[in-house]
Scaffold this motif. Sequence first.
Motif, PDB file in Angstrom:
ATOM      1  N   LEU A  18       1.521   7.173   8.840  1.00 45.51           N
ATOM      2  CA  LEU A  18      -0.338   6.358   7.808  1.00 45.51           C
ATOM      3  C   LEU A  18       0.870   4.961   8.062  1.00 45.51           C
ATOM      4  N   MET A  43     -13.182   2.634   9.475  1.00 51.56           N
ATOM      5  CA  MET A  43     -11.570   3.202   8.677  1.00 51.56           C
ATOM      6  C   MET A  43     -13.059   4.715   8.075  1.00 51.56           C
ATOM      7  N   LYS A  44     -11.982   6.064   8.257  1.00 50.98           N
ATOM      8  CA  LYS A  44     -13.009   7.534   7.581  1.00 50.98           C
ATOM      9  C   LYS A  44     -13.195   6.787   5.870  1.00 50.98           C
ATOM     10  N   SER A  47     -10.207   6.897   3.429  1.00 53.09           N
ATOM     11  CA  SER A  47      -8.806   6.552   3.785  1.00 53.09           C
ATOM     12  C   SER A  47      -7.922   4.797   3.229  1.00 53.09           C
TER      13      SER A  47
END
Length: 819
Positions: A18, A43-44, A47
């Motif tokens: 990460l 970004m998902k 996140s």
Amino acid sequence: MGIRHHRCGQCLLCWAPLWQLFIFALLISNVIGQIRYSIPEEMKKGSLVGNIAHDLGLDIKRLKSGKARIYTGEGTEYIELSKEKGLLVIKERIDRETLCGQTTPCALDFQIILENPMQFYSITVEITDINDNSPGFKNNEMKFEISETVQIGSKFVLEKAVDIDVGINGLQGYSLSSSDTFTLNPYRIGSSRNVEMVLKKALDREKQERLSLVLTATDGGDPQLSGTMQIVITVLDANDNAPVCTQAEYRTNVKENSLKGTALTTVSASDADEGRHGHIEYTITNEGATELFHVDKENGVVTLMGNLDYEKFRHYEIDVQASDEGGNSDVCKVIIEVLDTNDNPPAINIMSASSRISEDVKPGTVLAMMNIQDPDSNDNGKVHCILDENVYFKITSTSNNFFTLVTDSELDRERSSEYNITVTCSDEGVPSLSSSVTLTLQISDVNDNAPVFERSSYEAYIVENNTPGLSIFTVKARDADWNQNARVSYILEDSSVNGVPVSSYVSVSADSGVIHAVRSFDYEQIKDFHFRVKAQDGGSPPLSSNVTVKILIQDQNDNPPQVLYPVQTGGSVVAEMVPRSADVGYLVTKVVAVDVDSGQNAWLSYKLQKATDRALFEVGLQNGEIRTIRQVTDKDTVKQRLTVIVEDNGQPSRSATVIVNVAVADSFPEVLSEFTDFPHDKEYNDNLTFYLVLALAVVSFLFITCLVVIISVKIYRWRQSRILYHSNLPVIPYYPPRYSDTLGTGTLQHVYNYEVCRTTDSRKSDCKFGGAGSQNVLIMDPSSTGTMQFPLPENTDPGPERQPPSGPVPSPDWRLCGG
């Protein structure tokens, strides 16, 4: 987790930890409570953006207790706060190109708001670009008609590709498919030059009439993306000169509030050809520019066709292409600077506000935090805020565009329980624009006021003989506080009246303050009393005050008159002696009565109700004196019986009767012979004969004894009187007690003197003492067999057993005087 390209889906950082995902993103700066993060776009959801609790030095409990939340002011919230973990995470997918377009850097600005106490921290999240958009052309194909006479080195302007990515991910360069006839002019991103195709070899229509080339635009991303456009060239004959712009750049300024149709500038180009080959037409080639601007194709005048907004776009660059009929062209760059006007009032955004505060808050307490936004520039965007005329609050500026509303003095709910605070914010433009917002603030109560009675003291009246439980009157206290703090309860304070607790006299209703009588009052026992009532509110701690209440008992005519003299007894007959020689107005006796009531209820009047001879006696209406109203004659009956009624002045009146026996005679034998026939009480009637015989025997015996005693007493009196006469000693009369009005309103207001005689004729006595109401009184006692009782000589000590009684009723054995 990994980052995938939105087109190909290939993992760029597969299985990377990460922290490696954000190795280029987390740049934190602590500048006056401001933190900056940097993250890539796309970004998902969910996140990690950053550990806000750690970076701000806040405890997770503080985030929860302070009800931490994100304040954006406007727009969509792309980032959310996880209070349980103290993390900032992605809430919605972020497309940098949609969010910021070509503006760099692209950042999200928001605040973290905490309450209790109110705090906020400014957070900036920079959105970095990823290569998720490839370069593209507006048209898939571009056609040229080029004369074969065109010179080597001629330039042909090609359509620019568009790549909405920025930086290295944006458009980096072009390439032209392999050709020995055309090549691309060197191109540099950010320069004013355009994509140009240059002829490097003369054209020969006869050899090659059509050429087909491919223009490729590439960016600098990794992997590199590209877009292509087909170029079709038709070779024409003649027209071997292209238009040339008079200026490479045209610059102009325009106010954002300019009207549609406003002329901005005029572009011009020249063509060395003649005829129709030298005719130039102007067109705008920028995508989207035609919605705002228009160029006249004949004269090159650029005009405004839409509405400008300085706050959205401040700078425009448009390309005006000058083309001849042969396809030769040149591009004139037009740079338009938009000038700001004061067309936006300040926008007031309430970040946090309190709708209710306690009246005992200290000055300086924060009530609301506001963010003021004015998108105008320079003085047009400078904002200052003021309050309406309100001396209890003030507004201060904590930092740029942030204001705090605080209390400026102590508050009092009893003075005002609600405030409408109007905040007005104005910019410094000319003319100035302003906006306002009204905040409603409720003031909650504090128990700071004690109950106050309507009067400093109370006085109430109640008539005696009242019914227990009767409502006497009501005490009332008011409390300026509110709700429970203003709820007043009434309490009877402990005290005593004549040694008895006051609670046995009265009670107080706790809710209403109504005072009730607990008992029936008797004016003759108690005329007034006082006590204290406490009023206590329902606050915590409670406040109280007290008041003195005085109860006055009013008299009722509930007592009949009481006859003190003559005393009515059942065992003896009391008779007043009147000599036959009595003149008119002779005082026979005096009826003495009292009434324990007061006022007019105790005003007594005397009336002769019945008499043996009404023409002989009268009774004084006010003093009760029985006097003769004519001269006594020998014909008058010896035995006279008078019935006197005594009435008070009450409503209704009460009365009492007394029977007075009067003997009209000059000697005791005559009286004795007559009064043995007086009726007695019922208990003596049966033995009347026996008593008369017995009395006659006893009287005969006593008569002889009395003669001896009388002679001795006469001698003794004569000697004592001579001594008293020469001694000049004062004579002190005796007045029976309680013959005066004990309340100041009684019926006996005169001094009554009764004669004690030294001779057989009491009216001729030259020394008079206070007596019991008559000159001559005869007492016959049937139980004593007719024995007569004489008073002691006036100067003789009667001894303890013969002293006059101390009460209001004289004893029968000292009422008879005789010589």
